[in-house]
Design a protein around this motif. Structure first.
Motif, PDB file in Angstrom:
ATOM      1  N   GLY A   7      21.984  -5.839   6.637  1.00 17.29           N
ATOM      2  CA  GLY A   7      22.921  -7.516   7.542  1.00 17.29           C
ATOM      3  C   GLY A   7      23.874  -7.241   8.572  1.00 17.29           C
ATOM      4  O   GLY A   7      24.442  -6.216   9.282  1.00 17.29           O
ATOM      5  N   GLY A   8      23.910  -8.653   9.352  1.00 20.03           N
ATOM      6  CA  GLY A   8      24.518  -8.820  10.655  1.00 20.03           C
ATOM      7  C   GLY A   8      24.172  -8.751  11.774  1.00 20.03           C
ATOM      8  O   GLY A   8      22.713  -8.747  10.976  1.00 20.03           O
ATOM      9  N   HIS A   9      24.067  -7.868  12.674  1.00 21.97           N
ATOM     10  CA  HIS A   9      23.325  -7.095  13.705  1.00 21.97           C
ATOM     11  C   HIS A   9      23.920  -6.443  14.354  1.00 21.97           C
ATOM     12  O   HIS A   9      25.084  -6.105  14.829  1.00 21.97           O
ATOM     13  CB  HIS A   9      23.498  -9.153  14.534  1.00 21.97           C
ATOM     14  N   SER A  10      22.929  -5.665  14.621  1.00 26.64           N
ATOM     15  CA  SER A  10      23.103  -4.413  14.953  1.00 26.64           C
ATOM     16  C   SER A  10      21.910  -3.721  16.094  1.00 26.64           C
ATOM     17  O   SER A  10      20.477  -4.058  15.264  1.00 26.64           O
ATOM     18  CB  SER A  10      24.080  -3.088  14.770  1.00 26.64           C
ATOM     19  N   THR A  11      22.563  -2.913  16.809  1.00 26.01           N
ATOM     20  CA  THR A  11      20.930  -1.576  17.434  1.00 26.01           C
ATOM     21  C   THR A  11      20.646  -0.122  16.163  1.00 26.01           C
ATOM     22  O   THR A  11      19.924  -0.042  16.973  1.00 26.01           O
ATOM     23  CB  THR A  11      21.211  -1.153  18.609  1.00 26.01           C
ATOM     24  N   GLY A  12      20.967  -0.762  15.074  1.00 29.58           N
ATOM     25  CA  GLY A  12      20.567   0.550  14.321  1.00 29.58           C
ATOM     26  C   GLY A  12      19.588   0.847  14.236  1.00 29.58           C
ATOM     27  O   GLY A  12      18.399   1.748  13.920  1.00 29.58           O
ATOM     28  N   PRO A  13      18.902  -0.330  13.467  1.00 26.21           N
ATOM     29  CA  PRO A  13      16.492  -0.315  13.756  1.00 26.21           C
ATOM     30  C   PRO A  13      16.443   0.063  14.895  1.00 26.21           C
ATOM     31  O   PRO A  13      15.358   1.540  15.013  1.00 26.21           O
ATOM     32  CB  PRO A  13      16.001  -1.341  13.988  1.00 26.21           C
ATOM     33  N   TRP A  14      16.691   0.126  16.040  1.00 26.03           N
ATOM     34  CA  TRP A  14      16.221   0.355  17.286  1.00 26.03           C
ATOM     35  C   TRP A  14      16.916   1.971  17.112  1.00 26.03           C
ATOM     36  O   TRP A  14      15.781   3.317  17.998  1.00 26.03           O
ATOM     37  CB  TRP A  14      16.476  -0.190  18.413  1.00 26.03           C
ATOM     38  N   THR A  15      17.368   2.637  17.174  1.00 21.16           N
ATOM     39  CA  THR A  15      18.198   3.638  17.102  1.00 21.16           C
ATOM     40  C   THR A  15      17.699   4.677  16.375  1.00 21.16           C
ATOM     41  O   THR A  15      16.639   5.610  16.823  1.00 21.16           O
ATOM     42  CB  THR A  15      19.515   4.276  16.893  1.00 21.16           C
ATOM     43  N   ASP A  16      17.122   4.114  15.135  1.00 17.62           N
ATOM     44  CA  ASP A  16      16.394   5.093  13.756  1.00 17.62           C
ATOM     45  C   ASP A  16      14.551   4.884  14.135  1.00 17.62           C
ATOM     46  O   ASP A  16      14.527   6.310  13.967  1.00 17.62           O
ATOM     47  CB  ASP A  16      16.599   3.929  13.139  1.00 17.62           C
ATOM     48  N   VAL A  17      14.375   3.873  14.753  1.00 16.07           N
ATOM     49  CA  VAL A  17      12.919   4.116  15.091  1.00 16.07           C
ATOM     50  C   VAL A  17      12.598   5.153  16.184  1.00 16.07           C
ATOM     51  O   VAL A  17      12.093   5.385  16.276  1.00 16.07           O
ATOM     52  CB  VAL A  17      12.095   3.022  15.875  1.00 16.07           C
ATOM     53  N   ILE A  18      12.967   5.136  17.463  1.00 20.51           N
ATOM     54  CA  ILE A  18      13.406   5.525  18.752  1.00 20.51           C
ATOM     55  C   ILE A  18      13.652   7.243  18.065  1.00 20.51           C
ATOM     56  O   ILE A  18      12.750   8.258  18.636  1.00 20.51           O
ATOM     57  CB  ILE A  18      14.449   5.253  19.841  1.00 20.51           C
ATOM     58  N   GLU A  19      14.391   7.364  17.755  1.00 20.35           N
ATOM     59  CA  GLU A  19      14.466   8.472  17.110  1.00 20.35           C
ATOM     60  C   GLU A  19      13.290  10.140  15.889  1.00 20.35           C
ATOM     61  O   GLU A  19      12.832  10.631  15.996  1.00 20.35           O
ATOM     62  CB  GLU A  19      15.600   9.292  16.039  1.00 20.35           C
ATOM     63  N   GLU A  20      12.375   9.363  15.480  1.00 19.85           N
ATOM     64  CA  GLU A  20      11.267   9.342  15.612  1.00 19.85           C
ATOM     65  C   GLU A  20      10.125   9.999  15.354  1.00 19.85           C
ATOM     66  O   GLU A  20      10.289   9.211  16.559  1.00 19.85           O
ATOM     67  CB  GLU A  20      10.707   8.214  14.120  1.00 19.85           C
ATOM     68  N   GLU A  21       9.752  10.947  15.112  1.00 17.57           N
ATOM     69  CA  GLU A  21       8.696  11.485  15.673  1.00 17.57           C
ATOM     70  C   GLU A  21       7.847  10.811  15.590  1.00 17.57           C
ATOM     71  O   GLU A  21       6.748  10.917  16.525  1.00 17.57           O
ATOM     72  CB  GLU A  21       8.667  13.184  15.295  1.00 17.57           C
ATOM     73  N   SER A  22       7.580  10.574  14.664  1.00 16.88           N
ATOM     74  CA  SER A  22       5.829   9.677  14.622  1.00 16.88           C
ATOM     75  C   SER A  22       6.259   8.426  15.176  1.00 16.88           C
ATOM     76  O   SER A  22       4.879   7.888  15.758  1.00 16.88           O
ATOM     77  CB  SER A  22       5.758   9.194  13.148  1.00 16.88           C
ATOM     78  N   PHE A  23       7.226   8.097  15.623  1.00 14.31           N
ATOM     79  CA  PHE A  23       7.231   6.783  16.549  1.00 14.31           C
ATOM     80  C   PHE A  23       6.981   7.213  18.581  1.00 14.31           C
ATOM     81  O   PHE A  23       5.898   6.888  19.032  1.00 14.31           O
ATOM     82  CB  PHE A  23       8.093   6.079  16.768  1.00 14.31           C
ATOM     83  N   ARG A  24       6.975   8.379  18.610  1.00 16.68           N
ATOM     84  CA  ARG A  24       7.197   9.078  19.898  1.00 16.68           C
ATOM     85  C   ARG A  24       5.447   9.631  19.967  1.00 16.68           C
ATOM     86  O   ARG A  24       4.546   9.788  21.146  1.00 16.68           O
ATOM     87  CB  ARG A  24       7.709  10.423  20.408  1.00 16.68           C
ATOM     88  N   LYS A  25       5.028   9.867  18.776  1.00 13.69           N
ATOM     89  CA  LYS A  25       3.471  10.246  18.307  1.00 13.69           C
ATOM     90  C   LYS A  25       2.540   9.071  19.054  1.00 13.69           C
ATOM     91  O   LYS A  25       1.357   8.801  19.228  1.00 13.69           O
ATOM     92  CB  LYS A  25       3.237  10.894  17.537  1.00 13.69           C
ATOM     93  N   ALA A  26       3.216   7.943  17.922  1.00 16.66           N
ATOM     94  CA  ALA A  26       2.143   6.726  18.142  1.00 16.66           C
ATOM     95  C   ALA A  26       2.287   6.205  19.899  1.00 16.66           C
ATOM     96  O   ALA A  26       1.591   6.039  20.104  1.00 16.66           O
ATOM     97  CB  ALA A  26       2.864   5.807  17.169  1.00 16.66           C
ATOM     98  N   LEU A  27       3.708   6.361  20.178  1.00 15.51           N
ATOM     99  CA  LEU A  27       3.345   6.014  21.501  1.00 15.51           C
ATOM    100  C   LEU A  27       2.512   6.558  22.432  1.00 15.51           C
ATOM    101  O   LEU A  27       2.199   6.066  23.493  1.00 15.51           O
ATOM    102  CB  LEU A  27       4.839   5.741  22.523  1.00 15.51           C
ATOM    103  N   TRP A  28       3.082   7.837  22.383  1.00 14.35           N
ATOM    104  CA  TRP A  28       1.489   8.590  23.692  1.00 14.35           C
ATOM    105  C   TRP A  28       0.226   9.155  22.963  1.00 14.35           C
ATOM    106  O   TRP A  28      -0.394   8.078  23.492  1.00 14.35           O
ATOM    107  CB  TRP A  28       2.384   9.890  23.213  1.00 14.35           C
ATOM    108  N   ASN A  29      -0.253   8.500  21.934  1.00 15.40           N
ATOM    109  CA  ASN A  29      -1.340   7.848  20.766  1.00 15.40           C
ATOM    110  C   ASN A  29      -1.900   6.550  21.783  1.00 15.40           C
ATOM    111  O   ASN A  29      -2.894   6.782  22.151  1.00 15.40           O
ATOM    112  CB  ASN A  29      -1.587   8.087  19.930  1.00 15.40           C
ATOM    113  N   THR A  30      -0.928   6.105  22.066  1.00 20.79           N
ATOM    114  CA  THR A  30      -1.697   4.318  22.218  1.00 20.79           C
ATOM    115  C   THR A  30      -1.301   4.271  23.965  1.00 20.79           C
ATOM    116  O   THR A  30      -3.158   3.907  24.416  1.00 20.79           O
ATOM    117  CB  THR A  30      -0.610   3.163  21.656  1.00 20.79           C
ATOM    118  N   VAL A  31      -0.832   4.664  24.581  1.00 22.04           N
ATOM    119  CA  VAL A  31      -0.848   4.757  25.940  1.00 22.04           C
ATOM    120  C   VAL A  31      -2.089   5.789  26.542  1.00 22.04           C
ATOM    121  O   VAL A  31      -3.123   4.755  27.089  1.00 22.04           O
ATOM    122  CB  VAL A  31       0.154   5.582  26.300  1.00 22.04           C
TER     123      VAL A  31
END
Length: 321
Positions: A73-97
């Motif tokens: 509930g509410g509004h925060s930058t928590g989802p952004w922090t959680d996703v950016i700290e994930e290793e899977s997100f960084r690998k997906a970003l690199w693979n995409t580029v």
């Protein structure tokens, strides 16, 4: 006896000193139609802008809003922090580029060569092949991936021929690259190359054959003719086709899914896994926003580089003319 002549009365109003414009004008009849009112130019832009805002910008705003709305509930930058700290997100970003950039480069190179052959090298069936490219653009991406799996898959035709020759077990052939990033790259180049060829063929059809004949008569060889005569004319079409392929490769989902490449997760695949498999809708919206920003950024960068190259090439041509 001399006869006295009398001057005739002056009939011309201007000669009599009466201006022609001084004649009384008849009043306009009552109830005459008024000139139609012109609609302001900005009024014509309101319907398409409203449609764009409702069907595209508003859903995009909702996606961005959801990325700042955690499940608690509410509004925060928590989802952004959680996703950016994930290793899977960084690998997906690199693979995409790197897959998108590599696929675009391969499509530009292969598409330019094939379009050159079809447009300037006479051979039987060239016109039919050009028409087939138009049909190829309507094929779904997963169909091309399935075709490659039938040919190069672990139980495909190539491995089947190998096992028939060597007598090995089914599925034990040496060809197994489709489940790697190189298989995704091959599938995307195979599917998106016609998107580069179509505008190139249209541009090559406008090239004057007299220019090629003059360049050839002056002793220019084929590579120089391509570099100095054909390539400058093809740059706008290369920019159009390349930018389209880059955006499509950045957001391609079906090819990556159907190849089943292990460890090759792109941003669209990550959105799918978070939203459908994990039920993490805020995290999926975060990845979606990153994908949109990445697509717009790389697209703008690509167009700026191509426009700069076209400007320099045009200046060099004018200087050498």
């Amino acid at each position: 006896m001399a006869r006295t002549t009398h001057p005739l009365p002056v009939l011309d109003e201007r000669a009599a000193g009466t201006p022609a414009d001084a004649a009384p004008k008849c009043p306009a009849p009552h109830g005459s139609p008024r000139p139609p009112r012109t609609v302001p130019g900005w009024a014509w832009a309101l319907p398409p802008v409203a449609a764009l805002g409702w069907f595209f910008l508003y859903p995009l705003f909702l996606v961005g809003k959801q990325s700042f709305s955690p499940d608690s509930g509410g509004h925060s930058t928590g989802p952004w922090t959680d996703v950016i700290e994930e290793e899977s997100f960084r690998k997906a970003l690199w693979n995409t580029v790197w897959i998108a950039v590599g696929s675009t480069a391969g499509c530009l190179l292969l598409g330019f060569v094939l379009a050159l052959v079809i447009a300037f090298v006479p051979f039987p069936g060239g016109r039919a092949l050009s028409r087939f490219i138009d049909i190829f653009l309507a094929f779904p991406s997963f169909l091309i991936t399935l075709a490659l799996l039938f040919v190069y898959g672990t139980v495909g035709m190539a491995n089947g021929l190998w096992t028939d020759v060597t007598g090995g077990a089914s599925g034990s052939g040496p060809i197994d690259f489709l489940r790697t990033p190189w298989g995704v790259l091959l599938a995307e180049i195979t599917y998106f190359t016609p998107f580069v060829m179509r505008p190139l063929l249209a541009a090559f059809s406008q090239v004057e054959t007299a220019q090629l004949e003059v360049a050839s008569s002056l002793g220019a060889r084929a590579p120089r003719i391509v570099r100095q005569v054909i390539l400058p004319e093809a740059l706008p079409s290369l920019a159009a086709g390349g930018s389209l392929v880059l955006v499509l490769c950045l957001n391609e989902f079906g090819i990556v899914l159907f190849t089943g490449a292990k460890g090759v997760t792109t941003l669209p695949m990550l959105v799918y896994s978070k939203a459908i498999l994990d039920g993490d809708y805020p995290g999926a919206c975060v990845v979606a926003v990153v994908a949109v920003v990445l697509s717009v950024t790389l697209y703008g960068l690509y167009r700026a580089v191509v426009a700069r190259t076209a400007t320099l090439t045009g200046g060099a041509r004018r200087a050498g003319a």
